[in-house]
Design a protein around this motif. Structure first.
Motif, PDB file in Angstrom:
ATOM      1  N   UNK A 196       0.846  -1.346   0.070  1.00  0.00           N
ATOM      2  CA  UNK A 196      -0.213   0.064  -0.045  1.00  0.00           C
ATOM      3  C   UNK A 196       0.879   1.318  -0.156  1.00  0.00           C
ATOM      4  N   UNK A 197       1.939   1.118   0.789  1.00  0.00           N
ATOM      5  CA  UNK A 197       2.820   2.423   0.766  1.00  0.00           C
ATOM      6  C   UNK A 197       3.355   2.585  -0.528  1.00  0.00           C
ATOM      7  N   UNK A 198       4.008   1.642  -1.384  1.00  0.00           N
ATOM      8  CA  UNK A 198       4.623   1.578  -2.455  1.00  0.00           C
ATOM      9  C   UNK A 198       3.672   2.202  -3.518  1.00  0.00           C
ATOM     10  N   UNK A 199       2.517   1.612  -3.361  1.00  0.00           N
ATOM     11  CA  UNK A 199       1.357   2.328  -4.360  1.00  0.00           C
ATOM     12  C   UNK A 199       0.993   3.726  -4.270  1.00  0.00           C
ATOM     13  N   UNK A 200       1.104   4.084  -3.143  1.00  0.00           N
ATOM     14  CA  UNK A 200       0.724   5.469  -2.555  1.00  0.00           C
ATOM     15  C   UNK A 200       1.907   6.387  -3.207  1.00  0.00           C
ATOM     16  N   UNK A 201       3.358   5.904  -2.836  1.00  0.00           N
ATOM     17  CA  UNK A 201       4.506   6.575  -3.095  1.00  0.00           C
ATOM     18  C   UNK A 201       4.506   6.702  -4.791  1.00  0.00           C
ATOM     19  N   UNK A 202       4.230   5.765  -5.640  1.00  0.00           N
ATOM     20  CA  UNK A 202       4.427   5.619  -7.006  1.00  0.00           C
ATOM     21  C   UNK A 202       3.382   6.628  -7.620  1.00  0.00           C
ATOM     22  N   UNK A 203       2.200   6.612  -6.861  1.00  0.00           N
ATOM     23  CA  UNK A 203       0.792   7.750  -7.117  1.00  0.00           C
ATOM     24  C   UNK A 203       1.513   9.125  -6.834  1.00  0.00           C
ATOM     25  N   UNK A 204       2.122   9.273  -5.614  1.00  0.00           N
ATOM     26  CA  UNK A 204       2.484  10.933  -5.210  1.00  0.00           C
ATOM     27  C   UNK A 204       3.795  11.326  -6.170  1.00  0.00           C
ATOM     28  N   UNK A 205       4.744  10.225  -6.116  1.00  0.00           N
ATOM     29  CA  UNK A 205       5.768  10.748  -7.039  1.00  0.00           C
ATOM     30  C   UNK A 205       5.710  10.932  -8.452  1.00  0.00           C
ATOM     31  N   UNK A 206       4.665  10.145  -9.122  1.00  0.00           N
ATOM     32  CA  UNK A 206       4.462  10.368 -10.480  1.00  0.00           C
ATOM     33  C   UNK A 206       3.594  11.607 -10.529  1.00  0.00           C
ATOM     34  N   UNK A 228      -2.820   2.484 -19.935  1.00  0.00           N
ATOM     35  CA  UNK A 228      -2.655   1.930 -18.566  1.00  0.00           C
ATOM     36  C   UNK A 228      -1.929   2.643 -18.008  1.00  0.00           C
ATOM     37  N   UNK A 229      -2.639   3.567 -16.789  1.00  0.00           N
ATOM     38  CA  UNK A 229      -1.840   4.333 -16.108  1.00  0.00           C
ATOM     39  C   UNK A 229      -0.800   4.161 -15.239  1.00  0.00           C
ATOM     40  N   UNK A 230      -0.996   2.748 -14.723  1.00  0.00           N
ATOM     41  CA  UNK A 230       0.502   2.367 -13.806  1.00  0.00           C
ATOM     42  C   UNK A 230       1.433   2.082 -14.635  1.00  0.00           C
ATOM     43  N   UNK A 231       1.384   1.811 -15.965  1.00  0.00           N
ATOM     44  CA  UNK A 231       2.372   1.676 -16.874  1.00  0.00           C
ATOM     45  C   UNK A 231       3.425   3.033 -17.002  1.00  0.00           C
ATOM     46  N   UNK A 232       3.012   4.098 -16.583  1.00  0.00           N
ATOM     47  CA  UNK A 232       3.421   5.306 -16.993  1.00  0.00           C
ATOM     48  C   UNK A 232       4.210   5.979 -15.456  1.00  0.00           C
ATOM     49  N   UNK A 233       4.002   5.304 -14.456  1.00  0.00           N
ATOM     50  CA  UNK A 233       4.473   5.728 -13.445  1.00  0.00           C
ATOM     51  C   UNK A 233       6.066   5.916 -13.540  1.00  0.00           C
ATOM     52  N   UNK A 234       6.830   4.901 -13.724  1.00  0.00           N
ATOM     53  CA  UNK A 234       8.186   4.949 -13.607  1.00  0.00           C
ATOM     54  C   UNK A 234       8.707   6.099 -14.569  1.00  0.00           C
ATOM     55  N   UNK A 235       7.920   6.234 -15.745  1.00  0.00           N
ATOM     56  CA  UNK A 235       8.654   7.370 -16.632  1.00  0.00           C
ATOM     57  C   UNK A 235       8.185   8.734 -15.820  1.00  0.00           C
ATOM     58  N   UNK A 236       7.270   8.936 -15.532  1.00  0.00           N
ATOM     59  CA  UNK A 236       6.772  10.431 -14.886  1.00  0.00           C
ATOM     60  C   UNK A 236       7.964  10.322 -13.539  1.00  0.00           C
ATOM     61  N   UNK A 237       7.849   9.491 -12.747  1.00  0.00           N
ATOM     62  CA  UNK A 237       8.640   9.550 -11.830  1.00  0.00           C
ATOM     63  C   UNK A 237      10.075  10.020 -12.062  1.00  0.00           C
ATOM     64  N   UNK A 238      10.536   9.509 -13.100  1.00  0.00           N
ATOM     65  CA  UNK A 238      12.006   9.677 -13.628  1.00  0.00           C
ATOM     66  C   UNK A 238      11.932  11.276 -14.017  1.00  0.00           C
ATOM     67  N   UNK A 239      11.147  11.579 -14.972  1.00  0.00           N
ATOM     68  CA  UNK A 239      10.865  13.033 -15.429  1.00  0.00           C
ATOM     69  C   UNK A 239      10.938  14.068 -14.334  1.00  0.00           C
ATOM     70  N   UNK A 271       9.421   7.677 -25.192  1.00  0.00           N
ATOM     71  CA  UNK A 271       8.679   7.202 -24.312  1.00  0.00           C
ATOM     72  C   UNK A 271       8.052   8.430 -23.123  1.00  0.00           C
ATOM     73  N   UNK A 272       9.076   8.649 -22.487  1.00  0.00           N
ATOM     74  CA  UNK A 272       9.007   9.967 -21.565  1.00  0.00           C
ATOM     75  C   UNK A 272       8.474  11.039 -22.055  1.00  0.00           C
ATOM     76  N   UNK A 273       8.739  11.404 -23.084  1.00  0.00           N
ATOM     77  CA  UNK A 273       8.120  12.769 -23.813  1.00  0.00           C
ATOM     78  C   UNK A 273       6.601  12.288 -24.032  1.00  0.00           C
ATOM     79  N   UNK A 274       6.361  11.298 -24.768  1.00  0.00           N
ATOM     80  CA  UNK A 274       5.191  10.692 -25.239  1.00  0.00           C
ATOM     81  C   UNK A 274       4.166  10.839 -24.041  1.00  0.00           C
ATOM     82  N   UNK A 275       4.681  10.141 -22.759  1.00  0.00           N
ATOM     83  CA  UNK A 275       3.954   9.810 -21.762  1.00  0.00           C
ATOM     84  C   UNK A 275       3.666  11.403 -20.835  1.00  0.00           C
TER      85      UNK A 275
END
Length: 188
Positions: free
Chosen positions: A15-25, A91-102, A146-150
């Protein structure tokens, strides 16, 4: 009793990781706080810190957890490029890592960790799958696309585009990824 406690700890960590991914992205590293993540996860900031040590530890764990498995980067590349576009668009979850990085780029410590994790879990394996002589370069080219597209399609949706125009942008992205994957087919 011990097994139940361990299972609850695993559920809480998830739950914490899911919340963190949501917030950071959604809001980026610098605008996300431990209290915000704890509230989203339905737990205390003390527990978040007990599990992850610090905000940067939580960011690292969330980013690692959000990075996709890249074993799917293999021919036929046209099918891969089409599936990638669909996944990133739908798929919203598929973009979390890209948005977190950007969105980590404005904070030196987070950007350094993002670069390290991204290199380890994306550039190196995708580059190896694409092979020499320029697999790592092509892996980064795909990531840049990918990051630009997302970022523009999902995070900063430009509402001036209708569905037909958005489809056209998605077709361009698919073709651009395919051009990276099959460089011999490029027109020079």
């Amino acid at each position: 009793m011990e097994r139940s406690r361990k299972r609850n700890a695993e559920v809480t960590r998830a739950r914490i990781l899911a919340a963190a991914k949501q917030a950071f992205s959604n809001t980026g590293y610098s605008h996300t706080g431990i209290r915000e993540v704890a509230a989203l996860a339905g737990t205390s900031s003390t527990l978040v810190l007990r599990y992850y040590g610090s905000k940067i530890g939580l960011f690292e764990a969330a980013l690692r957890d959000s990075m996709p498995d890249h074993e799917v980067v293999r021919p036929p590349y046209a099918e891969f490029a089409t599936a990638l576009t669909k996944m990133l668009r739908d798929n919203p979850g598929a973009t979390d890592s890209m948005l977190m990085i950007a969105m980590a780029s404005g904070e030196r410590e987070a950007a350094t960790i993002a670069a390290q994790i991204f290199t380890e879990l994306n550039i190196v394996p995708v580059g190896a799958a694409l092979g020499d002589p320029d697999g790592k370069v092509r892996a980064l080219q795909m990531a840049i696309l990918g990051i630009g597209f997302v970022f523009f399609i999902k995070h900063l949706p430009l509402t001036i585009f209708d569905e037909r125009e958005t489809d056209s942008i998605c077709d361009w992205f698919t073709q651009s990824v395919l051009n990276v994957l099959e460089p011999d087919r490029r027109i020079h």
